[in-house]
Design an enzyme around this catalytic site. Sequence first.
Site, mmCIF file in Angstrom:
data_model
loop_
_atom_site.group_PDB
_atom_site.id
_atom_site.type_symbol
_atom_site.label_atom_id
_atom_site.label_comp_id
_atom_site.label_asym_id
_atom_site.label_seq_id
_atom_site.Cartn_x
_atom_site.Cartn_y
_atom_site.Cartn_z
ATOM 1 N N GLU A 92 0.887 -1.175 0.000
ATOM 2 C CA GLU A 92 0.000 0.000 0.000
ATOM 3 C C GLU A 92 0.910 1.204 0.000
ATOM 4 O O GLU A 92 1.565 1.500 1.002
ATOM 5 C CB GLU A 92 -0.941 -0.009 1.204
ATOM 6 C CG GLU A 92 -2.071 0.996 1.085
ATOM 7 C CD GLU A 92 -1.828 2.277 1.860
ATOM 8 O OE1 GLU A 92 -1.395 3.273 1.211
ATOM 9 O OE2 GLU A 92 -2.056 2.299 3.074
ATOM 10 N N CYS A 108 -1.847 8.764 3.110
ATOM 11 C CA CYS A 108 -1.846 8.334 1.712
ATOM 12 C C CYS A 108 -3.202 8.565 1.063
ATOM 13 O O CYS A 108 -3.285 8.853 -0.128
ATOM 14 C CB CYS A 108 -1.479 6.854 1.614
ATOM 15 S SG CYS A 108 0.203 6.474 2.152
#
Length: 453
Positions: A227, A261
């Site tokens: 990720e 993020c």
Amino acid sequence: METVNPATGEVVDSYEEDSASDIDDALARAEDTFTEWREVSLREREELIEAAGDVLRDNEREYAELMTEEMGKPISQAHSEIQKCQWLCDHYAQHASEYLDPETHPSPPGTTVKTVYDPMGPVLAVMPWNFPFWQAMRFAVPYLVAGNVGLLKHASNVPGCALAIEEVFDKAGLPDGAFQTLLAGSEKIDDVLADDRVRAATLTGSGPAGRAVASTAGENLKKTVLELGGSDPFVVLDDADIDAAAETGAWARNQNGGQSCIAAKRFIVHEDVYDEFLDRFVEECEALTVGDPMEEDTDLGPQAQEHLMDDLHDQVEASVDAGATVVTGGEPLDRDGPFYPPTILTDVPEGCPADSEELFGPVASVYSVSDEEAAIAKANDTEFGLGASIWTEDRERGQRVARRIDAGCTYINQLTKSDPRVPFGGVKNSGYGRELSEAGIKEFVNRKTVWIE
């Protein structure tokens, strides 16, 4: 290894880094524990994960304050992070058996064919500092309940959080070695990942870090889940609820000091509502309180480290030099510590840092587009593909747009978020694989076919 409170500059604590011998002992312990842990019944593992949730509840204030001290997260958001980890534990305690129930397939008369889900072994996790409990727990909980064991290499500025997470599982009653923290620098991770005792790896972090882990894992034929970064679009169409979009957008960009993020980073607004949205968005961002992260009413604390703020400001200055306009913010605050205000840029030129790079801090780029097609094209004009938020009063339109945006997660009329009940992850340079839900628990299991005559 020393941790520094970013809000005060004071040393929080110091830790001795693990030696090569310490790491080897941890790997041996993980391998030995796995042979025991995999034989524990799934129901018992669920009960122990439920107990981990209770440990988090009992120690919520201590863990929240530790997070705030080590990386500057506002205390109210730190409490929310611990609570989300509690929810994660509860979810898998209730649903792991369902997720891992053997699947029966059509087969010839007199035979039975099943897929069963066996654990793989020790899994290495390389985790970031921005959500120091959540990121690590969302790896650990499903993988542990599936029968794997975990090795955590956390970011070097949050070792206290890393050890506290190990403590959570110890207090919950998991066997010694089921979850271990490695206090080690990044330079030691290649050797750990290459070790035959480690069966797989997961990383949340930057693109370069993800490529390095994926490369080593590939050379050793080990599965990975990555990720990575994001430059998430926040698309405001001409029929959107502007007040709701502006209010949510301000939080979506600035939560956790913008250090996420999945934070909204590029605000792509239909020209018919652009001026109205920008005015409201500026109001909402300027109303946020920047201050002492230990105060309950603080919305934005410091950036996690001085050099991170410096890097962010360099990106802002380079974007302004290229032609971007600062509407609000744009300069470090005149106070001790790496405090950066909510910042909004318009007239952002193509290819400048605010357009093409991930800005990991409270800086929003706002664009005007002529129509829906242009909004979709701009949303996809990025190397990243983690999350996206679409704002429209027409739910069918929102779903149509969501299907055309290159992202692992799309949200209509709300901010992008992770949730234990649904798969989470990205595409393109935002990584691959999924965490959470049934998809996450099955990433690191052996999907074994059992054919019975």
